[in-house]
Motif scaffolding. Sequence first.
Motif, PDB file in Angstrom:
ATOM      1  N   PHE A  60       0.994  -1.316   0.212  1.00 42.45           N
ATOM      2  CA  PHE A  60       0.129   0.405  -0.199  1.00 42.45           C
ATOM      3  C   PHE A  60       0.801   1.499  -0.026  1.00 42.45           C
ATOM      4  CE2 PHE A  60      -1.451   3.564   2.455  1.00 42.45           C
ATOM      5  CZ  PHE A  60      -3.215   3.815   1.857  1.00 42.45           C
ATOM      6  N   ARG A  61       0.508   2.145  -0.892  1.00 40.75           N
ATOM      7  CA  ARG A  61       1.441   3.582  -1.248  1.00 40.75           C
ATOM      8  C   ARG A  61       0.821   4.433  -0.163  1.00 40.75           C
ATOM      9  NH1 ARG A  61       6.102   5.331  -3.562  1.00 40.75           N
ATOM     10  NH2 ARG A  61       5.866   3.658  -4.902  1.00 40.75           N
ATOM     11  N   ILE A  77       0.933  11.381   9.765  1.00 38.72           N
ATOM     12  CA  ILE A  77       0.521  10.528   8.330  1.00 38.72           C
ATOM     13  C   ILE A  77      -0.558   9.849   8.354  1.00 38.72           C
ATOM     14  CG2 ILE A  77       0.381  10.149   5.664  1.00 38.72           C
ATOM     15  CD1 ILE A  77       2.740  11.374   5.855  1.00 38.72           C
ATOM     16  N   ALA A  78      -2.174   9.364   7.959  1.00 41.55           N
ATOM     17  CA  ALA A  78      -3.090   8.506   8.371  1.00 41.55           C
ATOM     18  C   ALA A  78      -3.538   7.937   7.825  1.00 41.55           C
ATOM     19  CB  ALA A  78      -3.482   8.746   9.835  1.00 41.55           C
ATOM     20  N   GLY A  79      -4.165   7.094   7.633  1.00 40.65           N
ATOM     21  CA  GLY A  79      -5.276   6.345   7.304  1.00 40.65           C
ATOM     22  C   GLY A  79      -5.415   5.048   7.647  1.00 40.65           C
ATOM     23  N   ASN A  80      -5.412   4.043   6.527  1.00 45.30           N
ATOM     24  CA  ASN A  80      -5.922   2.294   6.246  1.00 45.30           C
ATOM     25  C   ASN A  80      -5.309   2.132   5.208  1.00 45.30           C
ATOM     26  OD1 ASN A  80      -8.086  -0.138   6.798  1.00 45.30           O
ATOM     27  ND2 ASN A  80      -8.349   1.081   8.425  1.00 45.30           N
ATOM     28  N   VAL A  81      -4.936   0.875   5.567  1.00 45.04           N
ATOM     29  CA  VAL A  81      -4.340   0.278   4.293  1.00 45.04           C
ATOM     30  C   VAL A  81      -4.983  -0.771   3.585  1.00 45.04           C
ATOM     31  CG1 VAL A  81      -1.446   0.062   5.147  1.00 45.04           C
ATOM     32  CG2 VAL A  81      -3.145  -1.921   5.804  1.00 45.04           C
ATOM     33  N   LEU A  82      -6.113  -1.119   3.476  1.00 47.51           N
ATOM     34  CA  LEU A  82      -7.053  -2.282   3.662  1.00 47.51           C
ATOM     35  C   LEU A  82      -7.976  -1.410   2.780  1.00 47.51           C
ATOM     36  CD1 LEU A  82      -7.779  -4.001   6.727  1.00 47.51           C
ATOM     37  CD2 LEU A  82      -5.963  -4.728   4.829  1.00 47.51           C
ATOM     38  N   GLU A  83      -8.162   0.149   2.747  1.00 49.95           N
ATOM     39  CA  GLU A  83      -8.903   1.335   2.176  1.00 49.95           C
ATOM     40  C   GLU A  83     -10.330   0.798   2.084  1.00 49.95           C
ATOM     41  OE1 GLU A  83      -6.817   2.726  -1.637  1.00 49.95           O
ATOM     42  OE2 GLU A  83      -6.825   0.501  -1.702  1.00 49.95           O
ATOM     43  N   GLY A  84     -10.945   0.760   3.579  1.00 50.54           N
ATOM     44  CA  GLY A  84     -12.536  -0.039   3.351  1.00 50.54           C
ATOM     45  C   GLY A  84     -12.662  -1.188   3.344  1.00 50.54           C
ATOM     46  N   GLY A  85     -11.711  -1.840   2.863  1.00 56.38           N
ATOM     47  CA  GLY A  85     -11.918  -3.944   2.693  1.00 56.38           C
ATOM     48  C   GLY A  85     -12.261  -4.834   3.635  1.00 56.38           C
ATOM     49  N   GLY A  87     -11.093  -7.906   5.606  1.00 55.15           N
ATOM     50  CA  GLY A  87      -9.790  -8.600   6.306  1.00 55.15           C
ATOM     51  C   GLY A  87      -9.165  -8.018   7.614  1.00 55.15           C
ATOM     52  N   GLU A  88      -7.838  -8.767   7.387  1.00 48.07           N
ATOM     53  CA  GLU A  88      -7.094  -8.408   8.648  1.00 48.07           C
ATOM     54  C   GLU A  88      -6.009  -7.874   8.758  1.00 48.07           C
ATOM     55  OE1 GLU A  88      -8.409 -10.808  11.660  1.00 48.07           O
ATOM     56  OE2 GLU A  88      -9.735 -10.366  12.468  1.00 48.07           O
ATOM     57  N   VAL A  89      -4.335  -7.370   9.592  1.00 47.84           N
ATOM     58  CA  VAL A  89      -3.989  -7.210   9.215  1.00 47.84           C
ATOM     59  C   VAL A  89      -3.237  -8.252   9.569  1.00 47.84           C
ATOM     60  CG1 VAL A  89      -1.517  -6.352   9.045  1.00 47.84           C
ATOM     61  CG2 VAL A  89      -3.992  -4.486   8.068  1.00 47.84           C
ATOM     62  N   ALA A  90      -2.048  -8.722   9.500  1.00 48.16           N
ATOM     63  CA  ALA A  90      -1.719 -10.493  10.234  1.00 48.16           C
ATOM     64  C   ALA A  90      -0.129  -9.976  10.657  1.00 48.16           C
ATOM     65  CB  ALA A  90      -1.655 -10.964   9.334  1.00 48.16           C
ATOM     66  N   ALA A  91       0.676  -8.838  10.141  1.00 49.44           N
ATOM     67  CA  ALA A  91       1.769  -8.370   9.856  1.00 49.44           C
ATOM     68  C   ALA A  91       2.071  -7.579   8.496  1.00 49.44           C
ATOM     69  CB  ALA A  91       3.375  -9.944   9.580  1.00 49.44           C
ATOM     70  N   PHE A  92       3.401  -6.993   9.163  1.00 49.58           N
ATOM     71  CA  PHE A  92       3.652  -5.795   7.944  1.00 49.58           C
ATOM     72  C   PHE A  92       5.179  -5.734   8.429  1.00 49.58           C
ATOM     73  CE2 PHE A  92       3.436  -3.263  12.270  1.00 49.58           C
ATOM     74  CZ  PHE A  92       4.078  -2.579  12.148  1.00 49.58           C
ATOM     75  N   GLY A  93       5.860  -4.778   7.407  1.00 48.28           N
ATOM     76  CA  GLY A  93       6.791  -4.375   7.310  1.00 48.28           C
ATOM     77  C   GLY A  93       7.330  -2.968   6.413  1.00 48.28           C
ATOM     78  N   SER A  94       9.065  -2.994   6.092  1.00 51.13           N
ATOM     79  CA  SER A  94       8.785  -1.939   5.291  1.00 51.13           C
ATOM     80  C   SER A  94       9.758  -2.013   3.923  1.00 51.13           C
ATOM     81  CB  SER A  94       9.698  -0.656   6.122  1.00 51.13           C
ATOM     82  OG  SER A  94      11.035  -1.451   7.045  1.00 51.13           O
ATOM     83  N   SER A  95      10.064  -3.385   3.587  1.00 49.89           N
ATOM     84  CA  SER A  95      10.786  -4.081   2.903  1.00 49.89           C
ATOM     85  C   SER A  95       9.685  -4.746   2.007  1.00 49.89           C
ATOM     86  CB  SER A  95      12.123  -4.043   3.050  1.00 49.89           C
ATOM     87  OG  SER A  95      12.632  -4.863   2.261  1.00 49.89           O
ATOM     88  N   GLY A 134       9.313  15.693   0.128  1.00 51.40           N
ATOM     89  CA  GLY A 134       9.504  14.744  -1.184  1.00 51.40           C
ATOM     90  C   GLY A 134       7.884  14.777  -1.251  1.00 51.40           C
ATOM     91  N   THR A 135       8.052  14.302  -2.799  1.00 46.87           N
ATOM     92  CA  THR A 135       6.864  13.693  -3.805  1.00 46.87           C
ATOM     93  C   THR A 135       6.107  12.551  -3.553  1.00 46.87           C
ATOM     94  OG1 THR A 135       7.987  13.460  -5.508  1.00 46.87           O
ATOM     95  CG2 THR A 135       7.230  15.938  -5.242  1.00 46.87           C
ATOM     96  N   ARG A 136       6.483  12.140  -3.482  1.00 45.35           N
ATOM     97  CA  ARG A 136       5.691  10.307  -3.580  1.00 45.35           C
ATOM     98  C   ARG A 136       5.237  10.012  -1.702  1.00 45.35           C
ATOM     99  NH1 ARG A 136       7.382   6.512  -7.409  1.00 45.35           N
ATOM    100  NH2 ARG A 136       5.621   5.457  -7.489  1.00 45.35           N
ATOM    101  N   GLY A 137       4.347   8.923  -1.246  1.00 39.61           N
ATOM    102  CA  GLY A 137       4.428   8.671  -0.307  1.00 39.61           C
ATOM    103  C   GLY A 137       5.190   7.366  -0.032  1.00 39.61           C
ATOM    104  N   GLN A 138       5.292   6.728   1.324  1.00 36.75           N
ATOM    105  CA  GLN A 138       6.165   5.837   1.777  1.00 36.75           C
ATOM    106  C   GLN A 138       5.127   4.712   1.356  1.00 36.75           C
ATOM    107  OE1 GLN A 138       9.031   5.609   3.597  1.00 36.75           O
ATOM    108  NE2 GLN A 138       8.550   3.166   3.409  1.00 36.75           N
ATOM    109  N   ARG A 139       5.830   3.591   1.228  1.00 44.58           N
ATOM    110  CA  ARG A 139       4.858   2.109   0.670  1.00 44.58           C
ATOM    111  C   ARG A 139       5.256   1.077   1.852  1.00 44.58           C
ATOM    112  NH1 ARG A 139       7.617  -0.599  -4.666  1.00 44.58           N
ATOM    113  NH2 ARG A 139       9.260  -0.448  -3.307  1.00 44.58           N
ATOM    114  N   ILE A 140       4.147   0.675   2.150  1.00 43.51           N
ATOM    115  CA  ILE A 140       3.734  -0.239   3.379  1.00 43.51           C
ATOM    116  C   ILE A 140       3.119  -1.382   2.676  1.00 43.51           C
ATOM    117  CG2 ILE A 140       2.021  -0.896   5.527  1.00 43.51           C
ATOM    118  CD1 ILE A 140       1.541   2.689   4.915  1.00 43.51           C
TER     119      ILE A 140
END
Length: 379
Positions: A60-61, A77-85, A87-95, A134-140
Amino acid sequence: MIASSRSPLTWVVHLSVALLVILWTLPTAGLLISSLRDKDQLAVSGWWTSLADSTQNLVFRAPGPDTQVEKDGKFVIAGNVLEGGAGEVAAFGSSSLKPGDFEPGQTADLNGGEKLTVQVDGSYEIVSDTAMEGTRGQRIFYQATVPSRFTFDNYREVFAAAGIGASFINSLTVAIPSTIIPILVAAFAAYALAWMKFPGRAILVAVVVGLLVVPLQMSLIPLLKLYNGVGMFLGVPAKTYVGIWLAHMGFGLPLAIYLLRNYMVGLPREIMESARVDGASDFDIFVKIILPLSFPALASFAIFQFLWTWNDLLVAMVFLGAGNEELVLTGRLVNLLGSRGGNWEILTASAFVTIIVPLIVFFSLQRFLVRGLLAGSVK
């Protein structure tokens, strides 16, 4: 009293038939399920996982730094990676190499001193002590447990954008007359060869049997040259539906005449003789007696001929052309394999569209198939 029991051979036959049914049904069921699945899920998991939740590696960007807000002296900067869909997040990372480094609720350090936190429900926060630039958002990168989703969007896209709708109509325009015309012609010929006495009848029957083994590829080009020559003489365009109807009629007539003659020969002679005594002509006997009694054989040939003409590509390309307006369904599917081979949702939906009509025809007429094929084989 002797107890009856099934022989081992009977069980072997039943198990073999059941195995064949499973082997033929599973691919069709898998194709149908795949065509109805969400395209994102279809790209990462097989159809057999569609009834259970699946764990997927997703990305997710986040929005760019221009959306950050200042809160308690920090920039967020806040939001939701599931974009309203769902499901559940089981884990995450920066790479992308380590999308499961952190559990939901933990904090990951990002480049530039920012910190990322993702919760189970997908909500995230990127926090920095200084204003982010910067101009682009962080990728999650994250792993999500997502429930199966089914949709008709794949079919809507196929009929709207891929040209399948026009090709579907073209295939129907080719297949229906190419099935009806040979049946009409072959029925008259089969009656004549079965019940009308005239010189050379046995030779004609032998010729029909011999034509059954003539390869289509051997006669295709000579037939095309003959058709083009006649068309030029009469001033008729070469690439027309009439041409492909005549071609399919020519290729289908030997089997149709052979199949229908074998069936008509086995009909009771007494019925025809009684009709002649009552003053019925050959045409009356054919229309009022032979055709109604021959319906199983007619249905058997209709199944074979429709399946052949519907799935045909070679004859359609030669006699109808490969233009975008004339392309039949099988040709359109071949083009999709080349141009959109990575879009599995398009391919599966298109493939199921190509087989749904033959399936309907087969299951509608299959009860007549065996009766028509076995007609005349046992006396």
